[in-house]
Design an enzyme around this catalytic site. Sequence first.
Site, PDB file in Angstrom:
ATOM      1  N   CYS A  58      -4.334 -12.567  78.496  1.00  0.00           N
ATOM      2  CA  CYS A  58      -3.990 -11.926  79.757  1.00  0.00           C
ATOM      3  C   CYS A  58      -3.925 -12.785  81.011  1.00  0.00           C
ATOM      4  CB  CYS A  58      -4.978 -10.792  79.971  1.00  0.00           C
ATOM      5  SG  CYS A  58      -4.703  -9.887  81.466  1.00  0.00           S
ATOM      6  N   ASP A  91       0.627  -4.257  79.030  1.00  0.00           N
ATOM      7  CA  ASP A  91      -0.569  -5.023  78.687  1.00  0.00           C
ATOM      8  C   ASP A  91      -0.789  -4.970  77.177  1.00  0.00           C
ATOM      9  OD1 ASP A  91      -2.951  -6.401  78.784  1.00  0.00           O
ATOM     10  OD2 ASP A  91      -3.783  -5.226  80.429  1.00  0.00           O
ATOM     11  N   ASP A  92      -0.645  -6.107  76.510  1.00  0.00           N
ATOM     12  CA  ASP A  92      -0.868  -6.206  75.054  1.00  0.00           C
ATOM     13  C   ASP A  92       0.165  -5.422  74.244  1.00  0.00           C
ATOM     14  OD1 ASP A  92      -3.090  -7.635  75.823  1.00  0.00           O
ATOM     15  OD2 ASP A  92      -4.557  -6.302  74.892  1.00  0.00           O
ATOM     16  N   HIS A 152      -6.450  -8.988  87.767  1.00  0.00           N
ATOM     17  CA  HIS A 152      -7.080  -9.929  86.826  1.00  0.00           C
ATOM     18  C   HIS A 152      -6.814 -11.388  87.177  1.00  0.00           C
ATOM     19  CE1 HIS A 152      -8.496 -10.497  82.366  1.00  0.00           C
ATOM     20  NE2 HIS A 152      -9.425 -10.819  83.266  1.00  0.00           N
ATOM     21  N   ASP A 205       2.385  -9.038  78.964  1.00  0.00           N
ATOM     22  CA  ASP A 205       1.659 -10.253  79.342  1.00  0.00           C
ATOM     23  C   ASP A 205       1.381 -11.165  78.162  1.00  0.00           C
ATOM     24  OD1 ASP A 205      -0.189  -8.492  78.205  1.00  0.00           O
ATOM     25  OD2 ASP A 205      -1.792  -8.988  79.604  1.00  0.00           O
ATOM     26  N   ASN A 206       1.378 -10.605  76.962  1.00  0.00           N
ATOM     27  CA  ASN A 206       1.161 -11.393  75.742  1.00  0.00           C
ATOM     28  C   ASN A 206       1.511 -10.501  74.568  1.00  0.00           C
ATOM     29  OD1 ASN A 206      -2.017 -10.929  76.960  1.00  0.00           O
ATOM     30  ND2 ASN A 206      -1.512  -9.912  75.030  1.00  0.00           N
TER      31      ASN A 206
END
Length: 444
Positions: free
Chosen positions: A72, A32-33, A130, A275-276
């Site tokens: 996200c 995540d990130d 999410h 995710d990004n």
Amino acid sequence: MTRTKKQGTTKARERKSGSNSLRPNFVFILADDLGYADLGCYGCSEDSSPNLDRMATEGLLFTNGYANSCVCSPSRFAIITGRYQHRLRGGFDEPIGSVSAGLGLPPEHPTMASLLRDAGYATALVGKWHLGSLPWFSPLKSGYDEYFGHRTGAVDFFSHVGFGGHDLWEGDEEVFKEGYLTDLVTDRAIDFVKRQAERPFLLSLHFNAPHWPWETRDDEEESKRIGNKIAHLDGGSVKTYLEMVRVMDEGIGRVLAALDEIGASEKTLVVFTSDNGGERFSNTYPLVGKKMDLLEGGIRVPYIVRWPAKLPAGETYDRLAIGMDWMATFLAAAKVAPHPDYPLDGIDLFGGEVERNLYWRMVYRNQKAVRSGVWKYLSIEGNEFLYDLSRDSRERANMRYREPAKFEELRKAYAEWDATMPPRPEDVEVHLEYTEATMAKSDG
């Protein structure tokens, strides 16, 4: 070296899908990130990722791998459906930040998990969801047999409190557990793997790390100090961030060891990505941009892929790849057909080479982008650019006026693609956790 259609999963497609012993397993690991250069194999100078670095030597390292979005939940819609996120209402919000019957993954929409489950696979999501709130949306409604994790965009690593209160779930039942979230998620993933010796499986392992709050295993007192202010605008450091990455990497090493223990490593396709792009403490060098940007640093992400039975070790893969491709790739490897009413936008990454463009659009700052071969068209708040990424991955040399024909070609291609997508809803929301008033901005 560039992968070709002669490499990949040709033999896998000649197999009979009815034999469990011949069907590949899938482990999809999502950070995540995470920034493009936060792992050693992508240039990080710190020893924060020994297990992922080793996995890169055992498989493929992607150099042109992208997320479908620079934030996200839109990216997660694309991964799980194999389609551009804009085809669903929930994919427009950047990210989902409210509870609504209209904001989530519709249970009737086929997913990577539902199609594999219906073909006989055991399926589990461990970690972050999410993609919408109960009672309307749930991993259990979208193809997963098992679920353990948090439903919203982020939670504290110790209290497991998110923006709406406590957020830790076993299936659709709230549970209270003690422990550091990365370790709890890792433990549950290993438990699932060890129960699958006789059945092909899909494990979606979606870590909250290294997303804020900025907490290592030693930061329980910091967790108590910030309470429910989990955006943690007054804390964190590069050292803390890299330790969060290291603990995630440690967990991934344990999951890979569990595959060894049940004798499944050879026939398991393992994918690691983010995710990004990275956030405030991440490293995206040599790229520019971070999360919420369609500059390369916001959308180009690490991809490490290992499948000993079918893929070579220690090579790079430089064809274009994007998050929504993994559903098509997994279905092709398992010989499972996509749903005819929901044609995929992604492609089988190990099938024949496909000439295509990749497209992005963001409500935030009215951003638009196209990647076509080495070229990239980018528009931010009406300012338009053209970059040759083979020479300028930092996107500093605007070629718009030197290559006007290419600029117009990609600008037109974007407009044509955009016309095939649903229009932007009037009630779409953008959620930012910090602004120029709370965090100093750099124009460098």
